[in-house]
Structure formats: structure tokens, C-alpha cells
Write a protein that holds these residues in place. Structure first.
Motif, PDB file in Angstrom:
ATOM      1  N   LEU A  71       2.806 -10.590  -0.660  1.00 36.78           N
ATOM      2  CA  LEU A  71       3.176 -10.108   0.668  1.00 36.78           C
ATOM      3  C   LEU A  71       4.211 -11.027   1.296  1.00 36.78           C
ATOM      4  CD1 LEU A  71       2.790  -8.124   2.996  1.00 36.78           C
ATOM      5  CD2 LEU A  71       0.838  -9.519   3.733  1.00 36.78           C
ATOM      6  N   ASP A  72       4.010 -12.318   1.155  1.00 35.00           N
ATOM      7  CA  ASP A  72       4.960 -13.292   1.694  1.00 35.00           C
ATOM      8  C   ASP A  72       6.332 -13.127   1.050  1.00 35.00           C
ATOM      9  OD1 ASP A  72       5.700 -15.708   3.232  1.00 35.00           O
ATOM     10  OD2 ASP A  72       5.810 -16.628   1.237  1.00 35.00           O
ATOM     11  N   ALA A  73       6.363 -12.953  -0.261  1.00 32.83           N
ATOM     12  CA  ALA A  73       7.634 -12.803  -0.974  1.00 32.83           C
ATOM     13  C   ALA A  73       8.358 -11.527  -0.549  1.00 32.83           C
ATOM     14  CB  ALA A  73       7.393 -12.804  -2.480  1.00 32.83           C
ATOM     15  N   ILE A  74       7.608 -10.444  -0.392  1.00 35.47           N
ATOM     16  CA  ILE A  74       8.211  -9.181   0.052  1.00 35.47           C
ATOM     17  C   ILE A  74       8.787  -9.340   1.450  1.00 35.47           C
ATOM     18  CG2 ILE A  74       7.709  -6.788   0.717  1.00 35.47           C
ATOM     19  CD1 ILE A  74       5.647  -6.766  -1.624  1.00 35.47           C
ATOM     20  N   CYS A  75       8.015  -9.935   2.342  1.00 35.78           N
ATOM     21  CA  CYS A  75       8.483 -10.129   3.717  1.00 35.78           C
ATOM     22  C   CYS A  75       9.698 -11.047   3.772  1.00 35.78           C
ATOM     23  CB  CYS A  75       7.361 -10.680   4.591  1.00 35.78           C
ATOM     24  SG  CYS A  75       6.081  -9.466   4.947  1.00 35.78           S
ATOM     25  N   ARG A  76       9.695 -12.074   2.942  1.00 41.17           N
ATOM     26  CA  ARG A  76      10.835 -12.987   2.892  1.00 41.17           C
ATOM     27  C   ARG A  76      12.095 -12.242   2.452  1.00 41.17           C
ATOM     28  NH1 ARG A  76      10.200 -15.964  -1.430  1.00 41.17           N
ATOM     29  NH2 ARG A  76       8.076 -16.460  -0.830  1.00 41.17           N
ATOM     30  N   GLU A  77      11.972 -11.421   1.417  1.00 40.64           N
ATOM     31  CA  GLU A  77      13.129 -10.686   0.898  1.00 40.64           C
ATOM     32  C   GLU A  77      13.616  -9.608   1.855  1.00 40.64           C
ATOM     33  OE1 GLU A  77      15.031 -11.393  -1.659  1.00 40.64           O
ATOM     34  OE2 GLU A  77      13.754 -13.104  -2.140  1.00 40.64           O
ATOM     35  N   LEU A  78      12.684  -8.988   2.586  1.00 43.81           N
ATOM     36  CA  LEU A  78      13.068  -7.921   3.519  1.00 43.81           C
ATOM     37  C   LEU A  78      13.328  -8.449   4.933  1.00 43.81           C
ATOM     38  CD1 LEU A  78      10.623  -5.052   2.463  1.00 43.81           C
ATOM     39  CD2 LEU A  78      13.059  -5.301   1.901  1.00 43.81           C
ATOM     40  N   ASP A 130       5.189  -5.184   9.872  1.00 39.58           N
ATOM     41  CA  ASP A 130       6.302  -4.232   9.778  1.00 39.58           C
ATOM     42  C   ASP A 130       6.168  -3.318   8.566  1.00 39.58           C
ATOM     43  OD1 ASP A 130       7.509  -5.407  12.028  1.00 39.58           O
ATOM     44  OD2 ASP A 130       8.669  -6.796  10.790  1.00 39.58           O
ATOM     45  N   ILE A 131       5.380  -3.752   7.571  1.00 38.58           N
ATOM     46  CA  ILE A 131       5.328  -2.982   6.325  1.00 38.58           C
ATOM     47  C   ILE A 131       3.929  -2.552   5.910  1.00 38.58           C
ATOM     48  CG2 ILE A 131       7.481  -3.909   5.400  1.00 38.58           C
ATOM     49  CD1 ILE A 131       5.803  -5.842   3.704  1.00 38.58           C
ATOM     50  N   ILE A 132       2.888  -3.020   6.600  1.00 37.71           N
ATOM     51  CA  ILE A 132       1.530  -2.600   6.245  1.00 37.71           C
ATOM     52  C   ILE A 132       0.802  -2.078   7.478  1.00 37.71           C
ATOM     53  CG2 ILE A 132       1.262  -4.116   4.253  1.00 37.71           C
ATOM     54  CD1 ILE A 132      -0.347  -6.012   5.982  1.00 37.71           C
TER      55      ILE A 132
END
Length: 61
Positions: A39-46, A52-54
Motif C-alpha cells: 500500500l505504501d509503495a502504491i501510494c508513493r508511486e501515485l 484516496d485509493i481504498i
């Protein structure tokens, strides 16, 4: 978020380091859990926050 960031599922999967199929499961809401590191990696990339995403969904829905 993918549309807002003009990125594809494939590009995000490569940048995060997970498979497209696993990312697709997360995207469609079929996942029962997610690692905080993922989740952290996805949020960092986006460039977003987890909220915002869940969303929370009751089990009976």
C-alpha cells in the motif's frame, strides 16, 4: 488515481514491484488483504494517501 496520474496498471505494477494480476485483484476489490508495504509503495508511486485509493466495505455487500 491511475487515470489522474496518466499511468497504466502495467506501469504501476512494474514500479511497485508486484504482478499485474495481483494489482488487478487489488483494483477490482477482490483482495481480502494488502500488505502495508505494498500500500505504501502504491501510494508513493501515485503520490496519494491510502484513503484516496481504498474504501471500507462491509462483508455482506
Amino acid at each position: 488515481m491511475l487515470l489522474e496520474r496518466k499511468t497504466t496498471l502495467t506501469e504501476l505494477a512494474q514500479r511497485v514491484g508486484i504482478t499485474v494480476s495481483n494489482l488487478s485483484i487489488l483494483k477490482t476489490g477482490k483482495a481480502k488483504a494488502i500488505r502495508l508495504s505494498t500500500l505504501d509503495a502504491i501510494c508513493r508511486e501515485l503520490d496519494c494517501q491510502p484513503g484516496d485509493i481504498i474504501v471500507r466495505v462491509d462483508d455482506d455487500e
